[in-house]
Design a protein around this motif. Structure first.
Motif, PDB file in Angstrom:
ATOM      1  N   ASN A  66      -6.249   3.407  -2.463  1.00 43.99           N
ATOM      2  CA  ASN A  66      -5.310   4.452  -2.867  1.00 43.99           C
ATOM      3  C   ASN A  66      -3.882   3.984  -2.639  1.00 43.99           C
ATOM      4  OD1 ASN A  66      -4.440   5.608  -0.013  1.00 43.99           O
ATOM      5  ND2 ASN A  66      -6.669   5.335   0.054  1.00 43.99           N
ATOM      6  N   PRO A  67      -2.898   4.611  -3.287  1.00 44.05           N
ATOM      7  CA  PRO A  67      -1.509   4.151  -3.163  1.00 44.05           C
ATOM      8  C   PRO A  67      -0.987   4.148  -1.735  1.00 44.05           C
ATOM      9  CG  PRO A  67      -1.738   5.647  -5.027  1.00 44.05           C
ATOM     10  CD  PRO A  67      -3.040   5.700  -4.274  1.00 44.05           C
ATOM     11  N   ALA A  68      -1.355   5.155  -0.951  1.00 41.20           N
ATOM     12  CA  ALA A  68      -0.873   5.212   0.434  1.00 41.20           C
ATOM     13  C   ALA A  68      -1.389   4.020   1.233  1.00 41.20           C
ATOM     14  CB  ALA A  68      -1.315   6.520   1.090  1.00 41.20           C
ATOM     15  N   LEU A  69      -2.649   3.644   1.013  1.00 38.50           N
ATOM     16  CA  LEU A  69      -3.216   2.485   1.698  1.00 38.50           C
ATOM     17  C   LEU A  69      -2.492   1.216   1.274  1.00 38.50           C
ATOM     18  CD1 LEU A  69      -5.319   1.114   3.487  1.00 38.50           C
ATOM     19  CD2 LEU A  69      -6.895   1.150   1.543  1.00 38.50           C
ATOM     20  N   ALA A  70      -2.215   1.079  -0.015  1.00 45.35           N
ATOM     21  CA  ALA A  70      -1.505  -0.113  -0.496  1.00 45.35           C
ATOM     22  C   ALA A  70      -0.161  -0.261   0.194  1.00 45.35           C
ATOM     23  CB  ALA A  70      -1.326  -0.037  -2.013  1.00 45.35           C
ATOM     24  N   ARG A  71       0.570   0.841   0.360  1.00 47.88           N
ATOM     25  CA  ARG A  71       1.875   0.786   1.036  1.00 47.88           C
ATOM     26  C   ARG A  71       1.714   0.443   2.512  1.00 47.88           C
ATOM     27  NH1 ARG A  71       2.613   5.288  -2.402  1.00 47.88           N
ATOM     28  NH2 ARG A  71       2.120   6.738  -0.710  1.00 47.88           N
ATOM     29  N   MET A  72       0.701   1.025   3.166  1.00 50.06           N
ATOM     30  CA  MET A  72       0.447   0.725   4.576  1.00 50.06           C
ATOM     31  C   MET A  72       0.161  -0.751   4.784  1.00 50.06           C
ATOM     32  SD  MET A  72      -1.969   3.975   5.632  1.00 50.06           S
ATOM     33  CE  MET A  72      -2.438   3.227   7.211  1.00 50.06           C
ATOM     34  N   LEU A  73      -0.639  -1.323   3.894  1.00 52.85           N
ATOM     35  CA  LEU A  73      -0.997  -2.724   4.030  1.00 52.85           C
ATOM     36  C   LEU A  73       0.208  -3.625   3.779  1.00 52.85           C
ATOM     37  CD1 LEU A  73      -4.501  -2.701   2.299  1.00 52.85           C
ATOM     38  CD2 LEU A  73      -3.997  -2.759   4.744  1.00 52.85           C
ATOM     39  N   SER A  74       1.048  -3.233   2.837  1.00 49.99           N
ATOM     40  CA  SER A  74       2.273  -3.991   2.602  1.00 49.99           C
ATOM     41  C   SER A  74       3.183  -3.944   3.828  1.00 49.99           C
ATOM     42  CB  SER A  74       3.016  -3.429   1.382  1.00 49.99           C
ATOM     43  OG  SER A  74       4.280  -4.058   1.223  1.00 49.99           O
ATOM     44  N   GLU A 127       3.431  -2.129  -7.788  1.00 48.85           N
ATOM     45  CA  GLU A 127       4.705  -1.710  -8.402  1.00 48.85           C
ATOM     46  C   GLU A 127       5.759  -2.700  -7.925  1.00 48.85           C
ATOM     47  OE1 GLU A 127       6.576  -0.799  -5.828  1.00 48.85           O
ATOM     48  OE2 GLU A 127       4.976  -0.365  -4.416  1.00 48.85           O
ATOM     49  N   GLU A 128       7.051  -2.404  -8.119  1.00 50.42           N
ATOM     50  CA  GLU A 128       8.085  -3.408  -7.917  1.00 50.42           C
ATOM     51  C   GLU A 128       8.074  -4.011  -6.520  1.00 50.42           C
ATOM     52  OE1 GLU A 128      10.826  -6.155  -8.365  1.00 50.42           O
ATOM     53  OE2 GLU A 128       9.907  -4.988  -9.979  1.00 50.42           O
ATOM     54  N   ARG A 129       8.009  -3.151  -5.494  1.00 50.56           N
ATOM     55  CA  ARG A 129       8.029  -3.690  -4.132  1.00 50.56           C
ATOM     56  C   ARG A 129       6.793  -4.542  -3.860  1.00 50.56           C
ATOM     57  NH1 ARG A 129       7.169  -0.460   1.586  1.00 50.56           N
ATOM     58  NH2 ARG A 129       6.658  -2.338   2.768  1.00 50.56           N
ATOM     59  N   LEU A 130       5.644  -4.043  -4.266  1.00 48.47           N
ATOM     60  CA  LEU A 130       4.405  -4.774  -4.026  1.00 48.47           C
ATOM     61  C   LEU A 130       4.367  -6.060  -4.849  1.00 48.47           C
ATOM     62  CD1 LEU A 130       1.851  -1.816  -3.911  1.00 48.47           C
ATOM     63  CD2 LEU A 130       2.885  -3.040  -1.995  1.00 48.47           C
ATOM     64  N   LEU A 131       5.009  -6.049  -6.022  1.00 46.28           N
ATOM     65  CA  LEU A 131       5.059  -7.250  -6.839  1.00 46.28           C
ATOM     66  C   LEU A 131       5.820  -8.360  -6.119  1.00 46.28           C
ATOM     67  CD1 LEU A 131       4.253  -8.376  -9.634  1.00 46.28           C
ATOM     68  CD2 LEU A 131       6.536  -7.728 -10.435  1.00 46.28           C
ATOM     69  N   GLN A 132       6.849  -7.985  -5.362  1.00 49.70           N
ATOM     70  CA  GLN A 132       7.590  -8.983  -4.589  1.00 49.70           C
ATOM     71  C   GLN A 132       6.699  -9.612  -3.521  1.00 49.70           C
ATOM     72  OE1 GLN A 132      10.563  -9.938  -5.721  1.00 49.70           O
ATOM     73  NE2 GLN A 132      10.132  -8.389  -7.282  1.00 49.70           N
ATOM     74  N   ASP A 133       5.799  -8.818  -2.941  1.00 44.04           N
ATOM     75  CA  ASP A 133       4.840  -9.361  -1.973  1.00 44.04           C
ATOM     76  C   ASP A 133       3.935 -10.399  -2.636  1.00 44.04           C
ATOM     77  OD1 ASP A 133       5.893  -7.597  -0.134  1.00 44.04           O
ATOM     78  OD2 ASP A 133       4.228  -6.161  -0.271  1.00 44.04           O
ATOM     79  N   ILE A 134       3.466 -10.083  -3.836  1.00 45.78           N
ATOM     80  CA  ILE A 134       2.569 -10.992  -4.541  1.00 45.78           C
ATOM     81  C   ILE A 134       3.299 -12.289  -4.896  1.00 45.78           C
ATOM     82  CG2 ILE A 134       1.105 -11.281  -6.568  1.00 45.78           C
ATOM     83  CD1 ILE A 134       0.104  -9.218  -4.503  1.00 45.78           C
ATOM     84  N   THR A 179       2.435  -4.524 -16.167  1.00 49.97           N
ATOM     85  CA  THR A 179       2.783  -5.576 -17.119  1.00 49.97           C
ATOM     86  C   THR A 179       3.383  -6.771 -16.404  1.00 49.97           C
ATOM     87  OG1 THR A 179       3.184  -3.950 -18.871  1.00 49.97           O
ATOM     88  CG2 THR A 179       4.159  -6.131 -19.161  1.00 49.97           C
ATOM     89  N   GLU A 180       4.246  -6.500 -15.410  1.00 45.36           N
ATOM     90  CA  GLU A 180       4.873  -7.586 -14.653  1.00 45.36           C
ATOM     91  C   GLU A 180       3.828  -8.411 -13.912  1.00 45.36           C
ATOM     92  OE1 GLU A 180       5.760  -4.480 -14.617  1.00 45.36           O
ATOM     93  OE2 GLU A 180       7.841  -4.384 -15.342  1.00 45.36           O
TER      94      GLU A 180
END
Length: 299
Positions: free
Chosen positions: A199-207, A233-240, A265-266
């Protein structure tokens, strides 16, 4: 909330067959006598005494399971696997399934009494048996409580190879389970239902956790990005992008697989910049299970 009720007769038959395959003749005789006694003249005292005494009569040998037994366990209850169980754990689960459950309040009282007085081995059996017990919806609070334990074997019993958390935990408790699995260095690929409960909240926590590790000059497990991919999304894309900047290896594979699972798309464009990794994913040469297995081998 859906209730996933295992067929108790099938569960008993399957588990007792496993017990016969793994226990000594003396242990089989002892457990058979106790199960017969509980079936013909149930006594809470007899049950508690037997539950406590199990290891003295069965030992604690790890189970030896065939591929057919593992498949049968999953058919019995999707996601259920006793692959990491021991003989005493199996015997205790059979005793739990022998409890009279027609009176819900009495059944729950006995189980809760066990939780309140259990030692480490008893807690392992209790948490691992949750997907098989009657009235599974009644144990959500107990499962959430298990996540907070500091005892590694108890945490593993609830978090790994156990379908109960994915089916019943609220989102907050589920996210804590995933984060703690990473924090304690345990493999994410052994968590049942990880993808469906991401879920999105988990993705943010892991980041956030990854950024804390990076700030301290530490690495993060490549498995961390598995629940992140679908929510890039943009912030998580920077992590990748940061993962791709690291030396080639599991982090590159994890970054590519996260992008492959994303609708961004990015992220798709970023993956296209690594055609060999993309082709390996499409050939099933890169999967989260393989990444987790490789990471476990080098940890």
């Amino acid at each position: 909330m859906l209730v996933y009720q295992t067929d108790l007769n099938q569960a008993k038959s399957f588990l007792f067959n496993l017990f016969r395959q793994n226990a000594t003749p003396a242990a089989q005789d002892w457990l058979s006598q106790k199960l017969t006694l509980l079936d013909t003249a149930f006594s809470e005292k007899d049950f508690y005494l037997a539950f406590s005494a199990v290891p003295r009569f069965t030992g604690k040998t790890p189970l030896q399971l065939t591929a057919a037994s593992i498949a049968e366990a999953d058919q019995l209850r999707t996601g259920f696997s006793p692959a990491a169980w021991t003989v005493d754990q199996l015997a205790r689960t059979l005793l739990l399934l022998a409890l009279p459950y027609e009176e819900k309040e009495r059944f729950l009282k006995i189980i809760n009494q066990l939780y309140n007085t259990a030692d480490m081995g008893e807690l392992v059996a209790l948490y691992a048996s949750l997907p098989l017990l009657p009235y599974p919806e009644a144990f959500k609070a107990r499962a959430a409580e298990g996540i907070r334990t500091n005892i590694g074997s108890v945490f593993e019993a609830i978090a790994l190879h156990n379908p109960y958390p994915a089916d019943y935990l609220e989102e907050g408790a589920w996210n804590q389970l995933v984060l703690k699995t990473i924090f304690t260095g345990k493999p994410l690929f052994k968590i049942y239902g990880l993808d469906k409960r991401s879920n999105p909240a988990l993705a943010r926590m892991l980041s956030d956790y990854a950024h804390e590790r990076w700030a301290a000059g530490r690495t993060v497990t490549p498995e961390l990005w598995r629940p992140v991919g679908p929510f890039i999304e943009e912030r998580l894309l920077q992590d990748i992008k940061r993962l791709f900047a690291e030396p080639a290896g599991l982090q590159h594979e994890a970054a590519a697989l996260a992008c492959y699972q994303s609708n961004s798309t990015e992220a798709k464009n970023l993956l296209n910049d690594h055609p060999q990794l993309k082709q390996s994913i499409e050939n099933n040469e890169i999967t989260w299970e393989l990444i987790g297995t490789k990471n476990l081998a080098v940890s």
